[in-house]
Design a protein around this motif. Structure first.
Motif, PDB file in Angstrom:
ATOM      1  N   LYS B 133       0.823  -1.201   0.000  1.00  0.00           N
ATOM      2  CA  LYS B 133       0.000   0.000   0.000  1.00  0.00           C
ATOM      3  C   LYS B 133       0.856   1.250   0.000  1.00  0.00           C
ATOM      4  CE  LYS B 133      -0.748   0.243   5.004  1.00  0.00           C
ATOM      5  NZ  LYS B 133      -1.759   0.272   6.032  1.00  0.00           N
ATOM      6  N   MET B 134       0.351   2.271  -0.641  1.00  0.00           N
ATOM      7  CA  MET B 134       0.976   3.585  -0.600  1.00  0.00           C
ATOM      8  C   MET B 134       0.296   4.408   0.480  1.00  0.00           C
ATOM      9  SD  MET B 134       3.325   3.745  -2.926  1.00  0.00           S
ATOM     10  CE  MET B 134       3.635   5.045  -4.097  1.00  0.00           C
ATOM     11  N   LEU B 135      -1.025   4.405   0.442  1.00  0.00           N
ATOM     12  CA  LEU B 135      -1.794   5.121   1.468  1.00  0.00           C
ATOM     13  C   LEU B 135      -2.659   4.131   2.250  1.00  0.00           C
ATOM     14  CD1 LEU B 135      -2.842   8.339  -0.439  1.00  0.00           C
ATOM     15  CD2 LEU B 135      -1.558   8.247   1.675  1.00  0.00           C
ATOM     16  N   MET B 220       7.259  -1.019   1.009  1.00  0.00           N
ATOM     17  CA  MET B 220       5.812  -0.918   1.076  1.00  0.00           C
ATOM     18  C   MET B 220       5.181  -1.893   2.048  1.00  0.00           C
ATOM     19  SD  MET B 220       4.234  -0.076  -2.486  1.00  0.00           S
ATOM     20  CE  MET B 220       5.297   0.304  -3.821  1.00  0.00           C
ATOM     21  N   SER B 222       3.797  -3.339   5.208  1.00  0.00           N
ATOM     22  CA  SER B 222       3.187  -2.459   6.198  1.00  0.00           C
ATOM     23  C   SER B 222       4.017  -2.317   7.469  1.00  0.00           C
ATOM     24  CB  SER B 222       1.795  -2.967   6.541  1.00  0.00           C
ATOM     25  OG  SER B 222       1.849  -4.331   6.814  1.00  0.00           O
ATOM     26  N   ARG B 226       7.870   3.398   7.324  1.00  0.00           N
ATOM     27  CA  ARG B 226       7.296   4.156   6.220  1.00  0.00           C
ATOM     28  C   ARG B 226       7.852   5.568   6.243  1.00  0.00           C
ATOM     29  NH1 ARG B 226       2.648   2.207   4.014  1.00  0.00           N
ATOM     30  NH2 ARG B 226       1.316   4.014   4.192  1.00  0.00           N
ATOM     31  N   THR B 227       7.886   6.186   5.102  1.00  0.00           N
ATOM     32  CA  THR B 227       8.471   7.522   5.030  1.00  0.00           C
ATOM     33  C   THR B 227       7.621   8.507   5.813  1.00  0.00           C
ATOM     34  OG1 THR B 227       7.228   8.095   3.076  1.00  0.00           O
ATOM     35  CG2 THR B 227       9.350   7.040   2.730  1.00  0.00           C
ATOM     36  N   GLN B 230       4.375   9.349   4.143  1.00  0.00           N
ATOM     37  CA  GLN B 230       3.380   8.292   4.242  1.00  0.00           C
ATOM     38  C   GLN B 230       2.769   8.261   5.628  1.00  0.00           C
ATOM     39  OE1 GLN B 230       5.684   4.978   2.900  1.00  0.00           O
ATOM     40  NE2 GLN B 230       4.578   4.878   0.966  1.00  0.00           N
ATOM     41  N   LYS B 231       3.642   8.471   6.632  1.00  0.00           N
ATOM     42  CA  LYS B 231       3.135   8.487   8.011  1.00  0.00           C
ATOM     43  C   LYS B 231       2.149   9.626   8.189  1.00  0.00           C
ATOM     44  CE  LYS B 231       6.950   6.369  10.481  1.00  0.00           C
ATOM     45  NZ  LYS B 231       8.213   6.718  11.117  1.00  0.00           N
ATOM     46  N   GLY B 233       0.387  10.985   5.883  1.00  0.00           N
ATOM     47  CA  GLY B 233      -0.835  10.584   5.173  1.00  0.00           C
ATOM     48  C   GLY B 233      -1.685   9.666   6.024  1.00  0.00           C
ATOM     49  N   ASP B 234      -1.013   8.670   6.627  1.00  0.00           N
ATOM     50  CA  ASP B 234      -1.723   7.731   7.502  1.00  0.00           C
ATOM     51  C   ASP B 234      -2.479   8.466   8.591  1.00  0.00           C
ATOM     52  OD1 ASP B 234      -0.936   5.576   6.131  1.00  0.00           O
ATOM     53  OD2 ASP B 234       0.623   4.923   7.515  1.00  0.00           O
TER      54      ASP B 234
END
Lengths: 108, 372
Positions: B133-135, B220, B222, B226-227, B230-231, B233-234
């Motif tokens: 996953k990306m997001l 990627m 999980s 994560r960058t 991405q964090k 975004g999460d």
């Protein structure tokens, strides 16, 4: 009609009968039973035995007790219960009948 | 050189190679999966574990120090794969399979249990894919569902997004909230449309393990770091998700009186319909005194309208009540034949009602408005 399928069908009922016959002589632990069944070439993989033993035990036909072993951890020794003995008696009668039927048909 | 682990197997301690451990662990979990419908499943697996431990002990007494993967393979060949154990079989198998089949959610239970009755549940289900996953894993899950390439789909959607279709963002967020994540091996399999069988589950479990061990599934994965973006975004999506959920709850609370009123109106309408059916036009007039005292010109169309009206209101109401009761009392769900009959009946009665309404309404506008 697959010959292996028929063979395994034939073995199905046999296996329980033979295990109970073995345990009727003397209590034994799983590895002993496996040894004997393998000698008799009744089972190919050992894993077959364990679900069977547990099922027979859950049906109160077998019981087990833990017995200390000189080599390694304690072992489960299985024995036939009273219910198991009468059950075995019925199986024996049925087996004889089957034998007679087969003999009768193949000889006639 | 190999890393070794220390394990307690059936009450004895063994040193075991890393890869051998993974194979054995996989084997034992497959066994557990295989027997889990059986009474005393733990006991069976425990017994098998004890037997394996005994076989290992024999090996070690022959002078070995460590259990290697070859030893484990040998033992597995000796004990047999789960499906072999079933093939040599026992009559209780058939009975248990049936028992399992009746309550198997989506056929998964029965299929996993016996290799003889493999359920080919190749029906795909839409899940979010947590492994790639990306997001939120929405696109990844969709790609798996559609059988497309993930990167291609991502690029495509990105292009669409850049082209100015901003509605994609809320759609994505709603998808993220609504589509469940594939958590278990079975869910991951049905996400990809593979049959849920013991073998496949075993494969998934091993695959997952391999990926972690070898780092194949790069950043990627999980549980990989994560960058920052991405964090962020999460976190953002989590906050938005909560916000939307709270909004939903508030909305439901606000709406509840309205829904309540709707319910009452619904029941009143039903009551009126019954009254009309029983008492004819006179009842309707007494119910709605403000309407002009008029009787339908054509009694036939009036009767049709009443019957249609009752069905129109009654079918959804009965279905609703049935639905609630079947939830509470765990009734068998309605069979699909009956369901479709009711739906068709409802549509027909809606059409009849509409036609009659038009006819009557044209003649008596007041009655037309007030009767329904």
């Amino acid at each position: 009609m697959d010959v292996n399928n028929v063979k395994s069908q034939m073995r199905k009922g046999m296996l329980e009968y033979c295990i109970m016959l073995l345990l009727h002589k003397e209590p034994a632990y799983a590895s002993d039973i496996i040894q004997k069944l393998k000698e008799a070439r009744l089972i190919v993989v050992e894993g077959t035995l364990y679900p069977l033993l547990t099922r027979l035990k859950n049906d109160d036909l077998l019981s087990y007790e833990w017995i200390e072993s000189t080599q390694g951890p304690p072992r489960k020794y299985y024995r036939l219960t009273e219910k198991g003995k009468s059950f075995l008696g019925e199986l024996e009668i049925s087996w004889k009948e089957l034998n007679e039927t087969v003999n009768h048909i193949s000889n006639s | 050189m190999k890393k070794t682990l220390t394990v307690n197997l059936g009450g004895t301690v063994f040193n075991i190679d890393d890869d051998a451990y993974r194979l054995l662990d996989n084997y034992l979990s497959n066994l557990k999966m295989h027997f889990r419908k059986e009474a005393g499943a733990d006991e069976i697996v425990d017994d098998i574990e004890r037997r394996i431990s005994e076989l290992f002990a024999e090996k070690l007494s022959a002078g070995l120090q460590v259990i290697t993967i070859a030893d484990v393979e040998e033992v597995i060949a000796r004990m047999g794969k789960p499906e072999d154990m079933e093939a040599e079989g026992e009559e209780a198998g058939a009975g248990s399979t049936n028992a399992g089949g009746t309550n198997a959610g989506g056929g998964y239970g029965a299929g996993a249990w016996s290799s003889n009755t493999v359920y080919n549940t190749t029906r795909r289900r839409l899940y979010r894919n947590p492994d790639d996953k990306m997001l939120g894993g929405v696109i990844s899950g969709m790609a798996a569902y559609l059988g497309w390439d993930v990167t291609l789909l991502r690029l495509l959607l990105l292009v669409i997004l850049i082209c100015g279709v901003g509605t994609l963002i809320p759609v994505y967020i709603v998808c993220w909230l609504v589509i469940p994540e594939a958590r278990t091996a079975a869910e991951k399999l049905s996400m990809r449309g593979e049959a849920v069988t013991v073998e496949n589950i075993g494969k998934t479990v091993t695959d997952g393990f391999e990926k972690v061990a070898n780092g194949v599934n790069d950043y990627m994965k999980s549980d990989r770091p994560r960058t920052f973006l991405q964090k962020l975004g999460d976190a953002l999506v989590m906050i938005v998700g909560w916000f939307l959920k709270i909004c939903l709850v508030v909305f439901a609370i606000i709406c509840s009186p309205i829904l309540f009123v709707f319910g009452i109106v619904f029941v009143a309408l039903l009551f009126a319909a019954v009254m009309v059916a029983v008492g004819g036009g006179a009842a309707l007039i007494s119910l709605f005194p403000m309407a002009d005292v008029v009787l339908p010109v054509s009694p036939l169309s009036a009767i049709v309208m009443y019957i249609a009206g009752i069905l129109l209101v009654g079918i959804p109401l009965v279905s609703l009540v049935w639905g609630i009761f079947s939830q509470i009392f765990k009734w068998q769900p309605m069979n699909s034949g009956l369901k479709w009959t009711l739906v068709i009946l409802w549509i027909v009665s809606a059409a009849c009602f509409g036609i009659c309404f038009a006819v009557q309404g044209a003649t008596f506008p007041e009655l037309g408005i007030f009767s329904f």
